[in-house]
Design a protein around this motif. Structure first.
Motif, PDB file in Angstrom:
ATOM      1  N   GLY A 332     -46.397  -8.833  80.230  1.00 38.64           N
ATOM      2  CA  GLY A 332     -46.383 -10.022  79.390  1.00 38.64           C
ATOM      3  C   GLY A 332     -45.479  -9.875  78.186  1.00 38.64           C
ATOM      4  N   VAL A 333     -45.415  -8.674  77.623  1.00 40.73           N
ATOM      5  CA  VAL A 333     -44.548  -8.423  76.472  1.00 40.73           C
ATOM      6  C   VAL A 333     -43.085  -8.645  76.844  1.00 40.73           C
ATOM      7  N   VAL A 334     -42.676  -8.102  77.972  1.00 43.08           N
ATOM      8  CA  VAL A 334     -41.283  -8.257  78.402  1.00 43.08           C
ATOM      9  C   VAL A 334     -41.007  -9.705  78.818  1.00 43.08           C
ATOM     10  N   PHE A 335     -41.965 -10.337  79.457  1.00 41.98           N
ATOM     11  CA  PHE A 335     -41.828 -11.739  79.833  1.00 41.98           C
ATOM     12  C   PHE A 335     -41.525 -12.600  78.603  1.00 41.98           C
ATOM     13  N   LEU A 336     -42.251 -12.389  77.516  1.00 42.88           N
ATOM     14  CA  LEU A 336     -42.014 -13.177  76.306  1.00 42.88           C
ATOM     15  C   LEU A 336     -40.684 -12.824  75.655  1.00 42.88           C
ATOM     16  N   ALA A 337     -40.260 -11.576  75.768  1.00 41.62           N
ATOM     17  CA  ALA A 337     -38.945 -11.205  75.238  1.00 41.62           C
ATOM     18  C   ALA A 337     -37.838 -11.943  75.978  1.00 41.62           C
TER      19      ALA A 337
END
Length: 396
Positions: A332-337
């Motif tokens: 999820g962190v990379v998705f939002l980035a």
């Protein structure tokens, strides 16, 4: 408008916001709290690799993201579990990351602390902690820690002694933890941060500090600190238990900081109470970097209510990203980035972009958009639609 699927399989209409609500980068350092963002790595999407092969990292994009965090006054916690240590990023890749980020920190004057572990040893596949004969000797575990500590200290970064899968698998009880950590702290050049990562983040760390009883584990943890208070800058606690963290921080020796790693209760823990507060070292401050910095700058003025007003609304998103199985929060962190424009693709080392479902991504997008986290909402919407199209969700 965009059509988003939910957990029931229903596709519904959602109207995104048209303007961001992000603050500009603030001037000067944060003063009332020390705040680290545990930063993710950006994969090289064109590398011909496999999930179990060496990590292929886009170094330019990875370092650019760290400059983004530093520009807001945040510190960077490098090569931690958010950077997929042990979940796609091996020690060779982590060592390169530490060296490159350490040099970048010096160049821009950014604060940096780096993870020191034993992941060059690994844990035999399919083996549970404490099961059968120890796979490594304590000497091997210590030597692995020492190798990584030397790399971090050579860069001038602060060291974070991470919890070790190899030690969890090899230790026979609390005395082994006292021995290993005592030897490491005695030789550390500067005070380090001790990291207690709970099994919800990594099941291989079950029973860390020599017991699955958290009260007993806490006593061992505190004994290590009490024996070497001059070598412990602070402790990073990632147990997702606010009450236990508060009880622990009240027992820390004078001068030893508590860095919250609780991605469920961080506003109240950082705000603190009449007996103290927690600093922060958080994976959720990767996507929340600008908001986190603005909130702490507000706290710097003594405005606790304003601080909570900024951070409290972000907890729902954080709890969503860190829902069980918690170790997949990195996806999820990379998705939002990607949606925020910090990288040009949604690819992760080890293929971890597949670790969450489409409804999970849809809800993360909706929550982040509602908070105004996307610098360019139109770009985020277009990228979200492109992902939805891959899954066959037709758009108006």
């Amino acid at each position: 408008m965009i059509r988003l699927p939910d957990a029931t399989g229903t596709v519904r209409d959602y109207t995104p916001r048209t303007a961001p609500a992000l603050p500009a980068a603030g001037e000067g350092p944060l003063t009332s709290r020390i705040v680290f963002s545990a930063a993710h790595v950006v994969a090289d999407p064109f590398a011909d690799t496999t999930p179990d092969g060496p990590a292929a990292v886009d170094w330019d994009a990875t370092l650019a993201f760290r400059r983004h965090l530093w520009s807001h006054g945040l510190g960077v916690a490098e090569a931690m579990d958010t950077a997929q240590r042990g979940m796609g990023l091996d020690w060779a890749g982590a060592a390169e990351l530490i060296r490159r980020s350490g040099a970048e920190a010096k160049a821009v004057g950014g604060r940096i602390a780096c993870g020191v572990g034993t992941d060059q040893l690994g844990v035999p596949p399919g083996r549970s902690p404490g099961e059968g004969a120890a796979p490594y000797t304590l000497e091997q575990v210590r030597a692995a820690y020492e190798e990584q500590l030397a790399v971090v200290e050579e860069t001038g970064a602060q060291a974070i002694l991470m919890a070790s899968r190899a030690l969890a698998a090899s230790a026979t009880g609390p005395d082994d933890y006292l021995k290993i950590y005592g030897e490491l702290l005695r030789q550390a050049a500067e005070p380090v941060v001790l990291h207690w990562l709970g099994p919800m983040f990594d099941p291989a760390l079950t029973g860390y500090w020599g017991s699955e009883d958290l009260d007993a584990a806490t006593e061992t943890f505190l004994e290590i600190i009490a024996d070497h208070p001059d070598k412990v800058d602070g402790v990073k606690v990632s147990l997702l238990d606010a009450g236990r963290e508060v009880a622990l921080r009240r027992r820390l020796p004078q001068g030893v900081r508590c860095y919250t790693g609780d991605d469920f209760h961080y506003p109240e823990l950082i705000a603190g109470d009449e007996q103290g507060f927690s600093h922060a070292l958080l994976g959720i401050f990767d996507p929340l970097g600008p908001v986190a910095a603005q909130a702490v700058r507000t706290l710097d003025t003594g405005d606790t209510a304003g601080f909570r007003a900024l951070l409290d609304p972000t907890v729902e998103l954080s709890r969503h990203l860190f829902q069980t199985p918690t170790r997949y929060y990195k996806t999820g962190v990379v998705f939002l980035a990607w949606l925020s424009g910090h990288q040009e693709h949604f690819t992760m080392v080890g293929g971890l972009q597949s670790a969450r479902s489409l409804p999970h991504f849809a809800r993360a997008y909706e929550l982040a958009d509602g908070l105004g986290l996307f610098p360019d909402p139109a770009l985020a919407q277009a990228r979200m639609k492109s992902l939805l199209s891959v899954y066959g969700v037709e758009q108006p």
